[in-house]
Design a protein around this motif. Structure first.
Motif, PDB file in Angstrom:
ATOM      1  N   ALA A   1      -2.536 -59.849 -19.593  1.00 39.02           N
ATOM      2  CA  ALA A   1      -1.090 -59.741 -19.773  1.00 39.02           C
ATOM      3  C   ALA A   1      -0.796 -59.123 -21.131  1.00 39.02           C
ATOM      4  CB  ALA A   1      -0.428 -61.116 -19.675  1.00 39.02           C
ATOM      5  N   ASP A   2       0.240 -58.318 -21.185  1.00 43.53           N
ATOM      6  CA  ASP A   2       0.706 -57.709 -22.435  1.00 43.53           C
ATOM      7  C   ASP A   2       2.220 -57.588 -22.308  1.00 43.53           C
ATOM      8  OD1 ASP A   2       1.144 -56.398 -24.768  1.00 43.53           O
ATOM      9  OD2 ASP A   2      -0.312 -54.797 -24.411  1.00 43.53           O
ATOM     10  N   ARG A   3       2.936 -58.510 -22.948  1.00 44.28           N
ATOM     11  CA  ARG A   3       4.386 -58.606 -22.718  1.00 44.28           C
ATOM     12  C   ARG A   3       5.142 -58.686 -24.037  1.00 44.28           C
ATOM     13  NH1 ARG A   3       8.341 -60.476 -19.127  1.00 44.28           N
ATOM     14  NH2 ARG A   3       9.906 -61.830 -20.021  1.00 44.28           N
ATOM     15  N   ASP A   4       6.214 -57.891 -24.109  1.00 39.76           N
ATOM     16  CA  ASP A   4       7.186 -57.981 -25.199  1.00 39.76           C
ATOM     17  C   ASP A   4       8.473 -58.549 -24.621  1.00 39.76           C
ATOM     18  OD1 ASP A   4       5.899 -56.955 -27.564  1.00 39.76           O
ATOM     19  OD2 ASP A   4       5.862 -55.012 -26.556  1.00 39.76           O
ATOM     20  N   ASP A   5       8.833 -59.750 -25.034  1.00 36.54           N
ATOM     21  CA  ASP A   5      10.042 -60.386 -24.528  1.00 36.54           C
ATOM     22  C   ASP A   5      11.256 -59.826 -25.271  1.00 36.54           C
ATOM     23  OD1 ASP A   5      12.207 -62.307 -24.046  1.00 36.54           O
ATOM     24  OD2 ASP A   5      10.649 -63.565 -23.161  1.00 36.54           O
ATOM     25  N   GLU A   6      12.150 -59.176 -24.542  1.00 36.65           N
ATOM     26  CA  GLU A   6      13.319 -58.550 -25.162  1.00 36.65           C
ATOM     27  C   GLU A   6      14.308 -59.578 -25.705  1.00 36.65           C
ATOM     28  OE1 GLU A   6      15.027 -55.984 -22.299  1.00 36.65           O
ATOM     29  OE2 GLU A   6      13.341 -54.548 -22.285  1.00 36.65           O
ATOM     30  N   VAL A   7      14.302 -60.786 -25.132  1.00 39.46           N
ATOM     31  CA  VAL A   7      15.255 -61.810 -25.569  1.00 39.46           C
ATOM     32  C   VAL A   7      14.774 -62.499 -26.837  1.00 39.46           C
ATOM     33  CG1 VAL A   7      16.407 -63.960 -24.919  1.00 39.46           C
ATOM     34  CG2 VAL A   7      16.054 -62.160 -23.209  1.00 39.46           C
ATOM     35  N   THR A   8      13.530 -62.977 -26.826  1.00 41.86           N
ATOM     36  CA  THR A   8      13.011 -63.734 -27.973  1.00 41.86           C
ATOM     37  C   THR A   8      12.321 -62.852 -29.000  1.00 41.86           C
ATOM     38  OG1 THR A   8      10.879 -64.139 -26.884  1.00 41.86           O
ATOM     39  CG2 THR A   8      12.661 -65.713 -26.477  1.00 41.86           C
ATOM     40  N   GLY A   9      11.941 -61.629 -28.605  1.00 41.57           N
ATOM     41  CA  GLY A   9      11.214 -60.756 -29.519  1.00 41.57           C
ATOM     42  C   GLY A   9       9.759 -61.136 -29.703  1.00 41.57           C
ATOM     43  N   ILE A  10       9.260 -62.024 -28.868  1.00 41.83           N
ATOM     44  CA  ILE A  10       7.876 -62.487 -28.991  1.00 41.83           C
ATOM     45  C   ILE A  10       6.962 -61.616 -28.136  1.00 41.83           C
ATOM     46  CG2 ILE A  10       6.294 -64.414 -28.531  1.00 41.83           C
ATOM     47  CD1 ILE A  10       8.576 -66.315 -29.117  1.00 41.83           C
TER      48      ILE A  10
END
Length: 230
Positions: free
Chosen positions: A91-100
């Protein structure tokens, strides 16, 4: 005494005559089934199968996570199917809401056994249920940059690299596969997953677990397999 002796002799002779008559009479099909057990020509070890999942690679190509997995299934008398599954999830994820940002990648393993549920167990198509024990050990990278403390106004960015985690879980599976051509089969496996032991990251639950999926999203899963009988 003479009368009893004559009666005994008569009964003994009648019994012998009946036994001789039964022995000389032709055996019917019903009698044959009653007094004999029909042997099954299929051996105990009846080959094995290799299978590959198509769902995981599609999810990886279209989203932030996915896995690649294959399985080795042993055929015991077309009824019991010990199975070993191995895969690699990432998995490689950038959360747009939390910025994590969350990143991980690791192998996972499952071992279990399936039971053919069809009445005609030697049919080319199969319907089965089974159980799995699964586990994985993986490292996660979790970071957030450009984060400002709302009270003090200081930089509150953080980064965790290579945090060691693991998870063990059980699965109850229900599957079906259909013969397409020759040794080629295709089929679905539906899974219900239950976590039994785990070690999460130092800041809490990990977003994605290789082989298990997104934590807290659902306990259900499915794979669509291409199967080759050997």
């Amino acid at each position: 005494m003479i009368c009893q002796k004559n009666i005994s002799t008569y009964i003994s002779g009648l019994a012998v005559s009946l036994l001789l008559l039964f022995a000389s009479a032709p055996v019917s099909r019903a009698q044959s089934r009653l007094f004999s057990i029909e042997k099954d020509s299929v051996p105990l070890f009846n080959g094995f199968a290799l299978s590959f999942d198509l769902v995981g690679p599609v999810m990886q190509a279209m989203g932030d996570y996915g896995d690649y997995e294959a399985a080795l299934r042993i055929n015991l008398h077309d009824q019991y199917f010990p199975i070993f599954e191995i895969g690699y999830g990432r998995a490689d994820r950038d959360d747009e809401v939390t910025g994590i940002r969350y990143k991980t990648g690791a192998p996972f393993f499952r071992i279990g056994c399936d039971l053919n549920l069809l009445r005609n167990k030697h049919a080319p198509n199969r319907l089965y249920g089974g159980v799995r024990y699964a586990f994985t050990t993986y490292n996660v990278d979790i970071s957030r940059s450009g984060m400002t403390d709302p009270v003090w106004g200081s930089d509150a960015s953080f980064a965790i690299d290579g945090d060691a985690c693991n998870q063990h879980w059980m699965e109850v599976v229900f599957g079906l596969d259909a013969k397409v051509w020759g040794p080629l089969h295709m089929g679905w496996i539906f899974r219900y997953k239950r976590r039994i032991a785990h070690k999460d990251s130092s800041i809490g639950n990990t977003w994605y677990v290789p082989g298990y999926g997104i934590y807290g999203d659902t306990r259900l899963g499915a794979t669509f397999n291409v199967i080759v009988d050997i």
